[in-house]
Each structure stands twice: as structure tokens, then as C-alpha cells.
Design a protein around this motif. Sequence first.
Motif, PDB file in Angstrom:
ATOM      1  N   SER A  84     -16.343  -3.799   7.071  1.00 46.30           N
ATOM      2  CA  SER A  84     -17.591  -4.148   7.742  1.00 46.30           C
ATOM      3  C   SER A  84     -17.706  -5.657   7.863  1.00 46.30           C
ATOM      4  N   ASN A  85     -18.185  -6.103   8.995  1.00 49.42           N
ATOM      5  CA  ASN A  85     -18.430  -7.531   9.189  1.00 49.42           C
ATOM      6  C   ASN A  85     -19.781  -7.970   8.642  1.00 49.42           C
ATOM      7  N   THR A  86     -20.602  -7.013   8.190  1.00 50.15           N
ATOM      8  CA  THR A  86     -21.954  -7.350   7.742  1.00 50.15           C
ATOM      9  C   THR A  86     -22.281  -6.921   6.313  1.00 50.15           C
ATOM     10  N   ASP A  87     -21.576  -5.933   5.770  1.00 54.78           N
ATOM     11  CA  ASP A  87     -21.951  -5.379   4.464  1.00 54.78           C
ATOM     12  C   ASP A  87     -20.914  -5.677   3.391  1.00 54.78           C
ATOM     13  N   ASP A  88     -21.405  -6.113   2.230  1.00 55.69           N
ATOM     14  CA  ASP A  88     -20.538  -6.261   1.064  1.00 55.69           C
ATOM     15  C   ASP A  88     -20.249  -4.889   0.474  1.00 55.69           C
ATOM     16  N   LEU A  89     -19.208  -4.808  -0.335  1.00 59.60           N
ATOM     17  CA  LEU A  89     -18.855  -3.566  -1.004  1.00 59.60           C
ATOM     18  C   LEU A  89     -19.891  -3.241  -2.083  1.00 59.60           C
ATOM     19  N   PRO A  90     -20.149  -1.956  -2.348  1.00 61.14           N
ATOM     20  CA  PRO A  90     -21.100  -1.609  -3.406  1.00 61.14           C
ATOM     21  C   PRO A  90     -20.551  -1.894  -4.809  1.00 61.14           C
ATOM     22  N   HIS A  91     -19.218  -1.911  -4.950  1.00 55.40           N
ATOM     23  CA  HIS A  91     -18.554  -2.207  -6.223  1.00 55.40           C
ATOM     24  C   HIS A  91     -17.425  -3.198  -5.958  1.00 55.40           C
ATOM     25  N   VAL A  92     -17.274  -4.170  -6.830  1.00 52.98           N
ATOM     26  CA  VAL A  92     -16.148  -5.101  -6.720  1.00 52.98           C
ATOM     27  C   VAL A  92     -14.932  -4.411  -7.340  1.00 52.98           C
ATOM     28  N   PRO A  93     -13.902  -4.122  -6.549  1.00 55.41           N
ATOM     29  CA  PRO A  93     -12.731  -3.442  -7.099  1.00 55.41           C
ATOM     30  C   PRO A  93     -11.820  -4.402  -7.862  1.00 55.41           C
ATOM     31  N   ARG A  94     -10.919  -3.840  -8.674  1.00 57.49           N
ATOM     32  CA  ARG A  94      -9.872  -4.652  -9.302  1.00 57.49           C
ATOM     33  C   ARG A  94      -8.647  -4.726  -8.418  1.00 57.49           C
ATOM     34  N   ALA A  95      -8.522  -3.760  -7.503  1.00 51.74           N
ATOM     35  CA  ALA A  95      -7.360  -3.733  -6.615  1.00 51.74           C
ATOM     36  C   ALA A  95      -7.690  -2.888  -5.384  1.00 51.74           C
ATOM     37  N   LEU A  96      -6.923  -3.128  -4.329  1.00 54.43           N
ATOM     38  CA  LEU A  96      -7.020  -2.342  -3.102  1.00 54.43           C
ATOM     39  C   LEU A  96      -5.721  -1.584  -2.892  1.00 54.43           C
ATOM     40  N   TYR A  97      -5.830  -0.397  -2.327  1.00 55.61           N
ATOM     41  CA  TYR A  97      -4.680   0.393  -1.883  1.00 55.61           C
ATOM     42  C   TYR A  97      -4.870   0.691  -0.407  1.00 55.61           C
ATOM     43  N   ALA A  98      -3.768   0.935   0.297  1.00 56.43           N
ATOM     44  CA  ALA A  98      -3.837   1.301   1.714  1.00 56.43           C
ATOM     45  C   ALA A  98      -2.936   2.501   1.981  1.00 56.43           C
ATOM     46  N   LEU A  99      -3.381   3.379   2.854  1.00 58.03           N
ATOM     47  CA  LEU A  99      -2.561   4.507   3.298  1.00 58.03           C
ATOM     48  C   LEU A  99      -1.727   4.127   4.515  1.00 58.03           C
ATOM     49  N   GLY A 100      -2.153   3.074   5.205  1.00 56.36           N
ATOM     50  CA  GLY A 100      -1.416   2.543   6.346  1.00 56.36           C
ATOM     51  C   GLY A 100      -1.330   1.037   6.221  1.00 56.36           C
ATOM     52  N   GLU A 101      -0.113   0.486   6.170  1.00 56.00           N
ATOM     53  CA  GLU A 101       0.038  -0.944   5.907  1.00 56.00           C
ATOM     54  C   GLU A 101      -0.472  -1.797   7.053  1.00 56.00           C
ATOM     55  N   GLY A 102      -0.722  -3.035   6.730  1.00 60.16           N
ATOM     56  CA  GLY A 102      -1.210  -4.001   7.698  1.00 60.16           C
ATOM     57  C   GLY A 102      -1.813  -5.179   6.963  1.00 60.16           C
ATOM     58  N   ASN A 103      -2.840  -5.756   7.537  1.00 58.84           N
ATOM     59  CA  ASN A 103      -3.541  -6.879   6.926  1.00 58.84           C
ATOM     60  C   ASN A 103      -4.947  -6.463   6.539  1.00 58.84           C
ATOM     61  N   VAL A 104      -5.473  -7.122   5.511  1.00 57.08           N
ATOM     62  CA  VAL A 104      -6.885  -6.984   5.160  1.00 57.08           C
ATOM     63  C   VAL A 104      -7.492  -8.374   5.158  1.00 57.08           C
ATOM     64  N   ARG A 105      -8.605  -8.500   5.856  1.00 58.21           N
ATOM     65  CA  ARG A 105      -9.364  -9.754   5.821  1.00 58.21           C
ATOM     66  C   ARG A 105     -10.474  -9.548   4.804  1.00 58.21           C
ATOM     67  N   VAL A 106     -10.509 -10.391   3.801  1.00 57.63           N
ATOM     68  CA  VAL A 106     -11.425 -10.196   2.676  1.00 57.63           C
ATOM     69  C   VAL A 106     -12.158 -11.476   2.322  1.00 57.63           C
TER      70      VAL A 106
END
Length: 87
Positions: free
Chosen positions: A25-47
Amino acid sequence: MADAFQHHAVGMDSPASNAASITPSNTDDLPHVPRALYALGEGNVRVTMRGGGDPVVLPILVGVPLPVRVSRVWASGTTATGLVGIW
């Protein structure tokens, strides 16, 4: 269910106890701060990192945890799919 480790302190190197799908989302923060991210489809994450600052773009591979603590995963600039945060 019995949990033999319920009285042990939880550290950053401990196994995760929670997981949730992430909808970028370009407007909403995550409800929980994770320790790590996983992806089912590779690419880039803008964080946005938990510590603040400008957003950064990071590569993420399928099934390989990206050990970052982020407050937001942006829709713009994110090409990876099936994102999951663990904490």
C-alpha cells in the motif's frame, strides 16, 4: 496444545510465531512490524524501514527470508508477489 518453549524469552533469532499476508500500500503502514519478509514470486519490494527514512527498493527471492523490519511495503515499486511477513 503443549508448548515446551512457552516460558523461554523470544529473541530476534527465535523461530517466528506469527505470519500474515502483506498487501502492498502507498498509504497504509503494516499492522505488525515483521522480522522478515517472504515472497511466493520473486522481484523487488519497496519498503520503509522501521527506523524511518526514505523508502528503499530491495530484491527478494522465492522462499528466502529477507531479514528486514519494515513499517510499510509500498505498492509502487514492488514487483514481488505473495508477500508474507513473519514475527
